[in-house]
Design an enzyme around this catalytic site. Structure first.
Site, PDB file in Angstrom:
ATOM      1  N   ASN A  24       0.906  -1.166   0.096  1.00  0.00           N
ATOM      2  CA  ASN A  24      -0.046  -0.103  -0.127  1.00  0.00           C
ATOM      3  C   ASN A  24       0.721   1.343   0.234  1.00  0.00           C
ATOM      4  O   ASN A  24       2.059   1.008   0.090  1.00  0.00           O
ATOM      5  CB  ASN A  24      -1.090  -0.131   1.135  1.00  0.00           C
ATOM      6  CG  ASN A  24      -0.127  -0.285   2.473  1.00  0.00           C
ATOM      7  OD1 ASN A  24       0.730   0.763   2.778  1.00  0.00           O
ATOM      8  ND2 ASN A  24      -0.555  -0.995   3.394  1.00  0.00           N
ATOM      9  N   GLY A  32      -2.621  -9.658   3.490  1.00  0.00           N
ATOM     10  CA  GLY A  32      -2.084 -10.431   2.286  1.00  0.00           C
ATOM     11  C   GLY A  32      -0.858 -10.702   1.955  1.00  0.00           C
ATOM     12  O   GLY A  32      -0.060 -11.032   2.747  1.00  0.00           O
ATOM     13  N   VAL A  33      -0.513 -10.386   0.691  1.00  0.00           N
ATOM     14  CA  VAL A  33       1.016 -10.942   0.399  1.00  0.00           C
ATOM     15  C   VAL A  33       1.964  -9.901   1.042  1.00  0.00           C
ATOM     16  O   VAL A  33       3.012 -10.059   1.379  1.00  0.00           O
ATOM     17  CB  VAL A  33       1.271 -10.894  -1.110  1.00  0.00           C
ATOM     18  CG1 VAL A  33       1.129  -9.550  -1.507  1.00  0.00           C
ATOM     19  CG2 VAL A  33       2.362 -11.580  -1.476  1.00  0.00           C
ATOM     20  N   ASP A  34       1.636  -8.615   1.136  1.00  0.00           N
ATOM     21  CA  ASP A  34       2.366  -7.550   2.023  1.00  0.00           C
ATOM     22  C   ASP A  34       2.716  -8.174   3.250  1.00  0.00           C
ATOM     23  O   ASP A  34       4.111  -8.174   3.462  1.00  0.00           O
ATOM     24  CB  ASP A  34       1.561  -6.560   1.988  1.00  0.00           C
ATOM     25  CG  ASP A  34       2.430  -5.338   2.198  1.00  0.00           C
ATOM     26  OD1 ASP A  34       1.729  -3.937   2.445  1.00  0.00           O
ATOM     27  OD2 ASP A  34       3.441  -5.258   2.143  1.00  0.00           O
ATOM     28  N   GLY A 119      -6.723  -8.874  -4.569  1.00  0.00           N
ATOM     29  CA  GLY A 119      -7.211  -9.358  -3.327  1.00  0.00           C
ATOM     30  C   GLY A 119      -8.084  -8.276  -2.643  1.00  0.00           C
ATOM     31  O   GLY A 119      -8.864  -7.945  -3.171  1.00  0.00           O
TER      32      GLY A 119
HETATM   33  N1  APR Z   1       2.291 -15.407  -2.327  1.00  0.00           N
HETATM   34  C1  APR Z   1       1.743 -15.327  -3.697  1.00  0.00           C
HETATM   35  N2  APR Z   1       0.581 -14.636  -3.664  1.00  0.00           N
HETATM   36  C2  APR Z   1      -0.120 -14.070  -2.649  1.00  0.00           C
HETATM   37  C3  APR Z   1       0.527 -14.503  -1.253  1.00  0.00           C
HETATM   38  C4  APR Z   1       1.496 -14.990  -1.219  1.00  0.00           C
HETATM   39  N3  APR Z   1       2.224 -15.501  -0.053  1.00  0.00           N
HETATM   40  N4  APR Z   1      -0.561 -14.078  -0.310  1.00  0.00           N
HETATM   41  C5  APR Z   1      -1.760 -13.618  -0.937  1.00  0.00           C
HETATM   42  N5  APR Z   1      -1.307 -13.669  -2.333  1.00  0.00           N
HETATM   43  C6  APR Z   1      -2.213 -13.174  -3.679  1.00  0.00           C
HETATM   44  C7  APR Z   1      -3.589 -12.871  -3.093  1.00  0.00           C
HETATM   45  O1  APR Z   1      -4.231 -14.376  -3.280  1.00  0.00           O
HETATM   46  C8  APR Z   1      -3.952 -12.117  -4.240  1.00  0.00           C
HETATM   47  O2  APR Z   1      -4.249 -12.941  -5.437  1.00  0.00           O
HETATM   48  O3  APR Z   1      -1.544 -11.940  -3.710  1.00  0.00           O
HETATM   49  C9  APR Z   1      -2.645 -11.325  -4.539  1.00  0.00           C
HETATM   50  C10 APR Z   1      -2.948  -9.915  -4.077  1.00  0.00           C
HETATM   51  O4  APR Z   1      -3.846  -9.728  -3.090  1.00  0.00           O
HETATM   52  P1  APR Z   1      -3.321  -8.858  -1.830  1.00  0.00           P
HETATM   53  O5  APR Z   1      -2.313  -9.094  -1.069  1.00  0.00           O
HETATM   54  O6  APR Z   1      -4.789  -8.812  -0.889  1.00  0.00           O
HETATM   55  O7  APR Z   1      -3.045  -7.577  -2.365  1.00  0.00           O
HETATM   56  P2  APR Z   1      -3.683  -6.198  -3.198  1.00  0.00           P
HETATM   57  O8  APR Z   1      -4.978  -6.774  -3.700  1.00  0.00           O
HETATM   58  O9  APR Z   1      -2.827  -5.762  -4.199  1.00  0.00           O
HETATM   59  O10 APR Z   1      -4.223  -5.547  -2.103  1.00  0.00           O
HETATM   60  C11 APR Z   1      -3.030  -4.506  -1.346  1.00  0.00           C
HETATM   61  O11 APR Z   1      -3.511  -5.301   0.807  1.00  0.00           O
HETATM   62  O12 APR Z   1      -2.015  -6.499   2.171  1.00  0.00           O
HETATM   63  C12 APR Z   1      -2.584  -5.329   1.905  1.00  0.00           C
HETATM   64  O13 APR Z   1      -0.882  -3.961   2.398  1.00  0.00           O
HETATM   65  C13 APR Z   1      -1.759  -4.525   1.347  1.00  0.00           C
HETATM   66  O14 APR Z   1      -2.987  -2.272   1.551  1.00  0.00           O
HETATM   67  C14 APR Z   1      -2.391  -3.191   0.632  1.00  0.00           C
HETATM   68  C15 APR Z   1      -3.766  -4.199   0.009  1.00  0.00           C
END
Ligand code: APR
Length: 332
Positions: A24, A32-34, A119
Protein backbone atom coordinates in the site's frame (compact mmCIF):
# COMPACT_ATOMS: atom_id res chain seq x y z
CA UNK A 1 10.60 -19.94 -26.08
CA UNK A 2 8.43 -18.60 -23.34
CA UNK A 3 9.96 -16.41 -20.69
CA UNK A 4 6.65 -16.29 -18.87
CA UNK A 5 5.70 -19.03 -16.45
CA UNK A 6 2.64 -19.49 -14.29
CA UNK A 7 3.23 -21.15 -10.93
CA UNK A 8 1.08 -21.84 -7.90
CA UNK A 9 2.42 -21.17 -4.40
CA UNK A 10 3.83 -18.78 -1.83
CA UNK A 11 5.93 -16.05 -3.43
CA UNK A 12 8.08 -15.69 -0.30
CA UNK A 13 9.59 -19.14 -0.91
CA UNK A 14 10.95 -18.35 -4.38
CA UNK A 15 14.72 -18.31 -4.69
CA UNK A 16 14.99 -15.84 -7.58
CA UNK A 17 16.42 -12.36 -8.13
CA UNK A 18 13.31 -10.41 -7.11
CA UNK A 19 9.78 -10.87 -5.87
CA UNK A 20 7.17 -8.15 -6.20
CA UNK A 21 5.13 -7.04 -3.22
CA UNK A 22 1.55 -5.83 -3.63
CA UNK A 23 1.96 -3.08 -1.05
CA UNK A 24 0.00 0.00 0.00
CA UNK A 25 1.14 3.59 -0.37
CA UNK A 26 2.72 3.72 3.08
CA UNK A 27 5.00 0.74 2.25
CA UNK A 28 4.81 -0.06 5.95
CA UNK A 29 3.26 -3.50 5.58
CA UNK A 30 -0.30 -4.76 5.72
CA UNK A 31 -2.24 -7.94 5.15
CA UNK A 32 -2.27 -10.31 2.20
CA UNK A 33 0.97 -10.90 0.35
CA UNK A 34 2.36 -7.66 1.84
CA UNK A 35 2.06 -9.08 5.35
CA UNK A 36 3.52 -12.44 4.34
CA UNK A 37 6.53 -10.84 2.67
CA UNK A 38 7.26 -8.61 5.65
CA UNK A 39 6.98 -11.53 8.06
CA UNK A 40 9.31 -13.69 5.95
CA UNK A 41 11.84 -10.92 5.28
CA UNK A 42 12.07 -9.85 8.90
CA UNK A 43 12.07 -6.46 10.61
CA UNK A 44 14.93 -5.09 8.50
CA UNK A 45 12.53 -4.89 5.55
CA UNK A 46 10.24 -2.54 7.46
CA UNK A 47 13.24 -0.41 8.46
CA UNK A 48 14.34 -0.19 4.80
CA UNK A 49 10.78 0.69 3.72
CA UNK A 50 10.55 3.46 6.33
CA UNK A 51 13.36 5.24 4.46
CA UNK A 52 11.46 5.13 1.15
CA UNK A 53 8.82 7.73 2.10
CA UNK A 54 5.96 5.69 0.69
CA UNK A 55 5.06 5.00 -2.93
CA UNK A 56 2.35 6.33 -5.25
CA UNK A 57 -0.18 4.05 -6.87
CA UNK A 58 1.18 2.62 -10.11
CA UNK A 59 4.78 3.24 -9.06
CA UNK A 60 7.43 0.88 -7.62
CA UNK A 61 10.39 1.01 -5.22
CA UNK A 62 13.07 -1.55 -4.44
CA UNK A 63 14.67 -2.91 -1.27
CA UNK A 64 16.91 -5.87 -0.46
CA UNK A 65 15.16 -9.15 0.31
CA UNK A 66 16.87 -9.55 3.72
CA UNK A 67 15.81 -12.95 5.14
CA UNK A 68 13.88 -13.90 2.01
CA UNK A 69 15.49 -16.29 -0.50
CA UNK A 70 14.92 -13.58 -3.14
CA UNK A 71 17.71 -10.98 -3.41
CA UNK A 72 15.32 -8.06 -3.82
CA UNK A 73 11.74 -7.03 -3.08
CA UNK A 74 10.16 -4.62 -5.53
CA UNK A 75 7.24 -2.91 -3.79
CA UNK A 76 4.45 -1.63 -5.98
CA UNK A 77 1.08 -0.15 -5.12
CA UNK A 78 -1.80 -1.38 -7.21
CA UNK A 79 -5.01 0.57 -7.78
CA UNK A 80 -8.03 -0.05 -5.62
CA UNK A 81 -10.82 -1.21 -7.95
CA UNK A 82 -13.74 1.22 -8.04
CA UNK A 83 -15.66 0.88 -11.29
CA UNK A 84 -13.01 0.68 -13.99
CA UNK A 85 -13.60 4.32 -14.93
CA UNK A 86 -10.91 5.84 -12.74
CA UNK A 87 -7.79 4.76 -14.62
CA UNK A 88 -7.53 1.48 -12.75
CA UNK A 89 -6.34 -0.47 -15.82
CA UNK A 90 -3.65 2.07 -16.70
CA UNK A 91 -2.44 2.16 -13.08
CA UNK A 92 -2.28 -1.63 -12.83
CA UNK A 93 -0.37 -1.82 -16.12
CA UNK A 94 1.97 0.84 -14.77
CA UNK A 95 2.69 -1.34 -11.71
CA UNK A 96 3.94 -4.19 -13.91
CA UNK A 97 5.83 -1.84 -16.19
CA UNK A 98 7.54 0.09 -13.35
CA UNK A 99 8.54 -3.13 -11.56
CA UNK A 100 10.15 -4.50 -14.73
CA UNK A 101 11.84 -1.15 -15.40
CA UNK A 102 13.34 -1.24 -11.88
CA UNK A 103 14.40 -4.85 -12.49
CA UNK A 104 16.33 -3.89 -15.63
CA UNK A 105 17.92 -0.92 -13.82
CA UNK A 106 19.10 -3.28 -11.05
CA UNK A 107 20.35 -6.08 -13.34
CA UNK A 108 17.55 -8.36 -12.15
CA UNK A 109 16.80 -11.05 -14.73
CA UNK A 110 14.31 -13.29 -12.90
CA UNK A 111 11.28 -11.77 -11.22
CA UNK A 112 8.02 -13.06 -9.73
CA UNK A 113 4.74 -11.16 -9.49
CA UNK A 114 1.78 -11.86 -7.23
CA UNK A 115 -1.64 -11.03 -8.70
CA UNK A 116 -1.47 -7.36 -7.84
CA UNK A 117 -4.72 -5.67 -6.72
CA UNK A 118 -6.84 -8.83 -7.09
CA UNK A 119 -7.08 -9.41 -3.33
CA UNK A 120 -8.00 -6.68 -0.85
CA UNK A 121 -8.04 -4.11 -3.66
CA UNK A 122 -10.75 -6.02 -5.47
CA UNK A 123 -9.57 -5.78 -9.09
CA UNK A 124 -11.52 -8.26 -11.26
CA UNK A 125 -9.15 -11.21 -11.70
CA UNK A 126 -9.68 -11.84 -15.44
CA UNK A 127 -9.15 -8.19 -16.40
CA UNK A 128 -6.10 -8.03 -14.13
CA UNK A 129 -4.57 -11.12 -15.76
CA UNK A 130 -5.07 -9.72 -19.28
CA UNK A 131 -3.44 -6.42 -18.24
CA UNK A 132 -0.56 -8.24 -16.53
CA UNK A 133 0.13 -10.55 -19.51
CA UNK A 134 -0.13 -7.79 -22.12
CA UNK A 135 2.10 -5.38 -20.18
CA UNK A 136 4.72 -8.01 -19.39
CA UNK A 137 4.77 -9.42 -22.95
CA UNK A 138 5.11 -5.92 -24.37
CA UNK A 139 7.98 -5.13 -21.99
CA UNK A 140 9.74 -8.45 -22.73
CA UNK A 141 9.49 -7.69 -26.46
CA UNK A 142 11.53 -4.56 -25.84
CA UNK A 143 13.85 -5.77 -23.06
CA UNK A 144 15.55 -9.12 -23.72
CA UNK A 145 17.66 -8.69 -20.55
CA UNK A 146 14.75 -10.06 -18.50
CA UNK A 147 15.15 -13.83 -18.68
CA UNK A 148 12.12 -15.04 -16.75
CA UNK A 149 8.88 -13.65 -15.37
CA UNK A 150 6.92 -15.83 -12.97
CA UNK A 151 3.29 -15.16 -12.16
CA UNK A 152 3.02 -16.66 -8.70
CA UNK A 153 -0.63 -17.48 -8.05
CA UNK A 154 -1.59 -18.15 -4.46
CA UNK A 155 -5.18 -19.06 -5.21
CA UNK A 156 -6.45 -21.56 -7.77
CA UNK A 157 -8.79 -18.98 -9.33
CA UNK A 158 -5.94 -16.82 -10.57
CA UNK A 159 -3.85 -19.86 -11.50
CA UNK A 160 -6.60 -21.23 -13.75
CA UNK A 161 -7.29 -17.86 -15.39
CA UNK A 162 -3.61 -17.35 -16.22
CA UNK A 163 -3.26 -20.82 -17.71
CA UNK A 164 -6.44 -20.54 -19.77
CA UNK A 165 -5.41 -17.17 -21.15
CA UNK A 166 -1.76 -18.02 -21.68
CA UNK A 167 -2.54 -21.26 -23.52
CA UNK A 168 -5.02 -19.58 -25.82
CA UNK A 169 -2.95 -16.48 -25.75
CA UNK A 170 -0.71 -14.93 -28.30
CA UNK A 171 2.88 -14.19 -27.45
CA UNK A 172 4.79 -11.59 -29.39
CA UNK A 173 8.56 -11.80 -29.23
CA UNK A 174 11.10 -9.53 -30.82
CA UNK A 175 13.52 -11.22 -33.23
CA UNK A 176 16.84 -10.90 -31.41
CA UNK A 177 18.90 -14.06 -31.90
CA UNK A 178 19.94 -15.78 -35.12
CA UNK A 179 17.68 -18.67 -34.05
CA UNK A 180 14.76 -16.20 -34.11
CA UNK A 181 15.86 -15.09 -37.60
CA UNK A 182 15.80 -18.69 -38.81
CA UNK A 183 12.29 -19.16 -37.35
CA UNK A 184 11.14 -16.00 -39.17
CA UNK A 185 12.71 -17.04 -42.48
CA UNK A 186 11.06 -20.45 -42.17
CA UNK A 187 7.69 -18.80 -41.56
CA UNK A 188 8.30 -16.53 -44.57
CA UNK A 189 8.86 -19.47 -46.94
CA UNK A 190 5.65 -21.16 -45.75
CA UNK A 191 3.47 -18.05 -45.70
CA UNK A 192 4.71 -16.51 -48.95
CA UNK A 193 4.17 -19.76 -50.85
CA UNK A 194 0.68 -20.43 -49.51
CA UNK A 195 -0.41 -16.79 -49.66
CA UNK A 196 1.34 -15.11 -52.59
CA UNK A 197 1.76 -17.81 -55.27
CA UNK A 198 -1.95 -17.49 -56.27
CA UNK A 199 -1.48 -13.68 -56.45
CA UNK A 200 1.95 -13.09 -58.02
CA UNK A 201 3.05 -16.55 -59.20
CA UNK A 202 5.71 -19.00 -58.04
CA UNK A 203 8.63 -17.37 -59.88
CA UNK A 204 8.15 -13.96 -58.27
CA UNK A 205 7.57 -15.55 -54.85
CA UNK A 206 10.81 -17.52 -55.16
CA UNK A 207 12.67 -14.34 -56.14
CA UNK A 208 11.18 -12.24 -53.35
CA UNK A 209 11.64 -14.83 -50.60
CA UNK A 210 15.25 -15.51 -51.56
CA UNK A 211 16.01 -11.80 -51.98
CA UNK A 212 14.11 -10.18 -49.11
CA UNK A 213 13.21 -12.91 -46.62
CA UNK A 214 16.24 -15.17 -46.48
CA UNK A 215 17.97 -15.36 -43.06
CA UNK A 216 20.79 -13.15 -44.39
CA UNK A 217 18.37 -10.58 -45.83
CA UNK A 218 16.37 -10.42 -42.58
CA UNK A 219 19.56 -10.12 -40.55
CA UNK A 220 20.73 -7.28 -42.81
CA UNK A 221 17.39 -5.48 -42.54
CA UNK A 222 17.57 -5.69 -38.73
CA UNK A 223 21.24 -4.80 -38.34
CA UNK A 224 21.67 -2.23 -41.11
CA UNK A 225 18.26 -0.98 -42.22
CA UNK A 226 16.69 -0.41 -38.78
CA UNK A 227 13.85 -2.88 -39.26
CA UNK A 228 12.36 -4.59 -36.22
CA UNK A 229 10.98 -8.08 -36.70
CA UNK A 230 8.62 -9.82 -34.29
CA UNK A 231 7.37 -13.40 -34.22
CA UNK A 232 3.72 -14.10 -33.38
CA UNK A 233 3.43 -17.26 -31.29
CA UNK A 234 0.07 -18.98 -30.82
CA UNK A 235 0.02 -21.66 -28.12
CA UNK A 236 3.80 -21.47 -28.13
CA UNK A 237 4.04 -22.26 -31.87
CA UNK A 238 5.59 -19.77 -34.32
CA UNK A 239 2.48 -18.75 -36.28
CA UNK A 240 3.20 -15.46 -37.98
CA UNK A 241 5.52 -12.49 -38.03
CA UNK A 242 5.62 -8.79 -38.69
CA UNK A 243 8.28 -6.24 -39.57
CA UNK A 244 8.18 -2.52 -38.82
CA UNK A 245 10.43 0.44 -39.44
CA UNK A 246 10.12 3.97 -38.12
CA UNK A 247 10.59 6.67 -40.75
CA UNK A 248 10.07 10.24 -39.66
CA UNK A 249 6.72 10.54 -37.89
CA UNK A 250 5.42 7.36 -39.50
CA UNK A 251 5.73 3.68 -38.66
CA UNK A 252 6.08 1.65 -41.85
CA UNK A 253 4.44 -1.77 -41.46
CA UNK A 254 6.57 -3.71 -43.88
CA UNK A 255 4.92 -7.08 -43.32
CA UNK A 256 2.24 -8.67 -41.16
CA UNK A 257 1.77 -12.33 -42.05
CA UNK A 258 -0.02 -15.29 -40.43
CA UNK A 259 0.12 -18.98 -41.37
CA UNK A 260 -3.09 -20.05 -43.15
CA UNK A 261 -3.73 -22.76 -40.53
CA UNK A 262 -3.55 -20.14 -37.76
CA UNK A 263 -6.00 -17.66 -39.29
CA UNK A 264 -8.95 -16.74 -37.09
CA UNK A 265 -7.02 -16.97 -33.80
CA UNK A 266 -6.74 -13.18 -33.59
CA UNK A 267 -3.02 -13.11 -34.38
CA UNK A 268 -3.25 -10.30 -36.94
CA UNK A 269 -5.43 -8.19 -34.67
CA UNK A 270 -3.13 -8.76 -31.68
CA UNK A 271 -0.10 -7.99 -33.80
CA UNK A 272 -1.71 -4.77 -34.97
CA UNK A 273 -2.61 -3.80 -31.38
CA UNK A 274 1.04 -4.28 -30.41
CA UNK A 275 2.21 -2.21 -33.42
CA UNK A 276 -0.31 0.58 -32.75
CA UNK A 277 0.67 0.81 -29.09
CA UNK A 278 4.34 0.97 -30.08
CA UNK A 279 3.67 3.72 -32.65
CA UNK A 280 1.56 5.71 -30.19
CA UNK A 281 4.15 5.36 -27.42
CA UNK A 282 6.76 6.67 -29.87
CA UNK A 283 4.52 9.68 -30.60
CA UNK A 284 4.16 8.76 -34.28
CA UNK A 285 1.28 10.13 -36.33
CA UNK A 286 0.41 7.18 -38.54
CA UNK A 287 1.14 3.65 -39.67
CA UNK A 288 1.68 3.12 -43.40
CA UNK A 289 1.95 0.00 -45.55
CA UNK A 290 1.80 -1.15 -49.14
CA UNK A 291 -0.32 -4.10 -50.27
CA UNK A 292 -0.60 -5.79 -53.65
CA UNK A 293 -3.70 -4.50 -55.48
CA UNK A 294 -4.84 -8.09 -56.06
CA UNK A 295 -4.45 -9.02 -52.41
CA UNK A 296 -8.15 -8.40 -51.84
CA UNK A 297 -8.40 -10.21 -48.49
CA UNK A 298 -5.51 -8.27 -46.98
CA UNK A 299 -6.87 -4.96 -48.29
CA UNK A 300 -10.24 -5.72 -46.68
CA UNK A 301 -8.57 -6.79 -43.42
CA UNK A 302 -6.57 -3.56 -43.24
CA UNK A 303 -9.65 -1.48 -44.04
CA UNK A 304 -11.42 -3.30 -41.20
CA UNK A 305 -8.57 -2.28 -38.88
CA UNK A 306 -9.13 1.35 -39.91
CA UNK A 307 -6.59 1.84 -42.71
CA UNK A 308 -7.57 4.06 -45.63
CA UNK A 309 -6.48 3.45 -49.21
CA UNK A 310 -4.17 6.25 -50.40
CA UNK A 311 -4.12 4.97 -53.97
CA UNK A 312 -1.81 2.99 -56.27
CA UNK A 313 1.97 2.86 -56.00
CA UNK A 314 4.36 0.95 -58.26
CA UNK A 315 7.31 -0.75 -56.60
CA UNK A 316 10.21 -1.95 -58.77
CA UNK A 317 11.60 -4.91 -56.81
CA UNK A 318 14.34 -5.74 -59.30
CA UNK A 319 14.93 -8.68 -61.61
CA UNK A 320 12.24 -7.33 -63.96
CA UNK A 321 9.53 -7.67 -61.28
CA UNK A 322 7.24 -4.75 -60.50
CA UNK A 323 4.71 -4.75 -57.66
CA UNK A 324 1.37 -3.06 -58.33
CA UNK A 325 0.46 -1.98 -54.81
CA UNK A 326 -1.88 0.26 -52.94
CA UNK A 327 -0.42 2.51 -50.26
CA UNK A 328 -2.58 2.43 -47.12
CA UNK A 329 -2.36 4.50 -43.94
CA UNK A 330 -3.78 4.46 -40.43
CA UNK A 331 -3.94 7.86 -38.72
CA UNK A 332 -3.90 8.17 -34.89
N1 APR B 1 2.24 -15.52 -2.36
C1 APR B 1 1.71 -15.15 -3.56
N2 APR B 1 0.54 -14.49 -3.66
C2 APR B 1 -0.13 -14.24 -2.51
C3 APR B 1 0.35 -14.59 -1.24
C4 APR B 1 1.60 -15.26 -1.20
N3 APR B 1 2.16 -15.63 -0.04
N4 APR B 1 -0.54 -14.17 -0.30
C5 APR B 1 -1.57 -13.62 -0.98
N5 APR B 1 -1.32 -13.66 -2.31
C6 APR B 1 -2.16 -13.19 -3.40
C7 APR B 1 -3.63 -13.08 -3.15
O1 APR B 1 -4.25 -14.35 -3.30
C8 APR B 1 -4.02 -12.15 -4.30
O2 APR B 1 -4.25 -12.92 -5.48
O3 APR B 1 -1.75 -11.89 -3.71
C9 APR B 1 -2.76 -11.30 -4.51
C10 APR B 1 -2.92 -9.85 -4.10
O4 APR B 1 -3.76 -9.79 -2.96
P1 APR B 1 -3.41 -8.80 -1.74
O5 APR B 1 -2.25 -9.28 -1.03
O6 APR B 1 -4.68 -8.59 -0.99
O7 APR B 1 -2.98 -7.43 -2.45
P2 APR B 1 -3.86 -6.30 -3.17
O8 APR B 1 -5.16 -6.81 -3.68
O9 APR B 1 -2.95 -5.66 -4.13
O10 APR B 1 -4.19 -5.29 -1.99
C11 APR B 1 -3.10 -4.58 -1.41
O11 APR B 1 -3.60 -5.37 0.75
O12 APR B 1 -2.12 -6.55 1.99
C12 APR B 1 -2.65 -5.31 1.82
O13 APR B 1 -0.91 -3.79 2.46
C13 APR B 1 -1.60 -4.35 1.35
O14 APR B 1 -3.03 -2.45 1.54
C14 APR B 1 -2.43 -3.34 0.63
C15 APR B 1 -3.50 -4.19 -0.02
Amino acid sequence: MSKIEIIRGDITLLNIDAIVNAANRSLLGGGGVDGTIHRAAGSELLKACELLNGCSTGQAKITPGFRLPARYVIHTVGPVWRDGKHGESELLSSCYHQCLKLAVENNISTIAFPNISTGVYGFPKEQAVIIALETVQHFLGENPEIEQVLFCCFDKGNFDIYNTLLNSNIMIEKVISYEDILITADLAVKIWNEHYVPIIGQEQVNYMVSTFQSPGAIENQINNEHYEYYILYHQSEPSGYFAIKQSGDELFLSKLYVLKEKRGAGLGKEGFRFISRKAKESGLLRITLTVNINNINSIKAYEKLGFKNDGPVIADIGNGFVMDDFKMSFEF
